[in-house]
Scaffold this active site. Structure first.
Site, PDB file in Angstrom:
ATOM      1  N   ALA A  68      19.025  18.196 -28.583  1.00  0.00           N
ATOM      2  CA  ALA A  68      20.333  17.673 -27.585  1.00  0.00           C
ATOM      3  C   ALA A  68      20.468  16.182 -27.804  1.00  0.00           C
ATOM      4  O   ALA A  68      19.657  15.574 -27.548  1.00  0.00           O
ATOM      5  CB  ALA A  68      20.248  18.310 -26.174  1.00  0.00           C
ATOM      6  N   SER A  69      21.796  15.891 -28.216  1.00  0.00           N
ATOM      7  CA  SER A  69      22.070  14.433 -28.499  1.00  0.00           C
ATOM      8  C   SER A  69      22.012  13.697 -27.079  1.00  0.00           C
ATOM      9  O   SER A  69      21.929  12.586 -27.321  1.00  0.00           O
ATOM     10  CB  SER A  69      23.511  14.533 -29.144  1.00  0.00           C
ATOM     11  N   THR A  70      22.444  14.230 -25.965  1.00  0.00           N
ATOM     12  CA  THR A  70      22.349  13.303 -24.647  1.00  0.00           C
ATOM     13  C   THR A  70      21.693  14.119 -23.614  1.00  0.00           C
ATOM     14  O   THR A  70      21.239  15.221 -23.613  1.00  0.00           O
ATOM     15  CB  THR A  70      24.036  13.287 -24.278  1.00  0.00           C
ATOM     16  N   GLN A  76      23.508  17.024 -22.051  1.00  0.00           N
ATOM     17  CA  GLN A  76      23.473  18.220 -22.799  1.00  0.00           C
ATOM     18  C   GLN A  76      22.154  18.716 -22.508  1.00  0.00           C
ATOM     19  O   GLN A  76      21.866  20.195 -22.367  1.00  0.00           O
ATOM     20  CB  GLN A  76      23.634  17.993 -24.300  1.00  0.00           C
TER      21      GLN A  76
END
Length: 229
Positions: free
Chosen positions: A14-16, A19
């Site tokens: 997940a990029s963040t 997320q």
């Protein structure tokens, strides 16, 4: 769709942080992997989830996933090819990991073909980086020609520590360059070219670049190299 057999290690990203906590994106990745495996005599031996930026090549969860894949002689499966980023250094590192990598969005890419694809991605990324660098240099040259002032401290006054670090970096580059040139210098000396001028001429005749990459070797430059050996 063909079935997949064997052992698999799954890697999700997940990029963040948001997320990762909410599960947004991760459920879709798991669904994509499940669709890719599509029945068959497969076994997921481990799963790893990472919450990190795709631009960051320091990924501890991926390192663990690669280690697990090697340990179990399993394939690493990722939902999408962009989950493993397009960083040149990162892709090169992945190629050296010795692990078969599968992409759920590219089910036909695996084994030797998959490795070839990654190699081409590295080559394309390197080409793109080189083209960007060339365009940047051309733009700076054009700006300089127009009389625009480039560089400068831009309001930042170098501290003693900054100057010391800069000096250390310069010294290190000089030491590395001297070590690179040393075998050629010793060969010239063994051939009877012992004076500084003779060594400089020998380096020039062999087309050995100077530390700055241009010009010709002088006796003074040779003396500086010898001082570092």
């Amino acid at each position: 769709m063909a079935t997949n057999d064997g052992k698999f290690v799954c890697y999700y990203r997940a990029s963040t942080g948001r997320q990762g906590r909410s599960g947004l994106g991760l459920d879709a990745q798991r669904a994509a992997v499940a669709t890719y495996l599509n029945g068959g005599a497969w076994q997921i031996v481990d799963e790893f989830t990472e919450v990190e930026s795709g631009k960051n090549s320091d990924r501890p969860a991926l390192d663990k996933a690669l280690a697990a894949a090697r340990l179990h002689r399993a394939s690493l499966v990722v939902s999408k090819i962009d989950r493993l980023t397009r960083s040149v250094a990162f892709l090169s590192r992945l190629l050296e990991a010795g692990v078969d990598v599968r992409f759920a969005d590219l089910p036909q890419i695996e084994g030797a073909t998959g490795r070839f694809l990654l190699q081409q991605m590295v080559a394309v990324a390197e080409l793109e980086a080189g083209m960007i660098s060339a365009r940047t240099k051309a733009a700076l040259a054009a700006a300089k020609k127009r009389g625009k002032k480039l560089g400068g401290n831009r309001g930042v006054k170098p501290t003693a520590k900054m100057r010391a670090l800069s000096t250390a970096a310069i010294q290190k580059r000089a030491d590395v360059r001297a070590a690179d040139v040393a075998p050629t210098v010793k060969a010239l000396q063994a051939a009877g070219k012992t004076s500084l001028r003779a060594i400089a001429n020998g380096l020039n005749e062999q087309g050995i670049p100077t530390a700055r990459g241009g010009g010709t070797w002088s006796a003074v430059q040779v003396a500086r190299v010898l001082e570092r050996l």
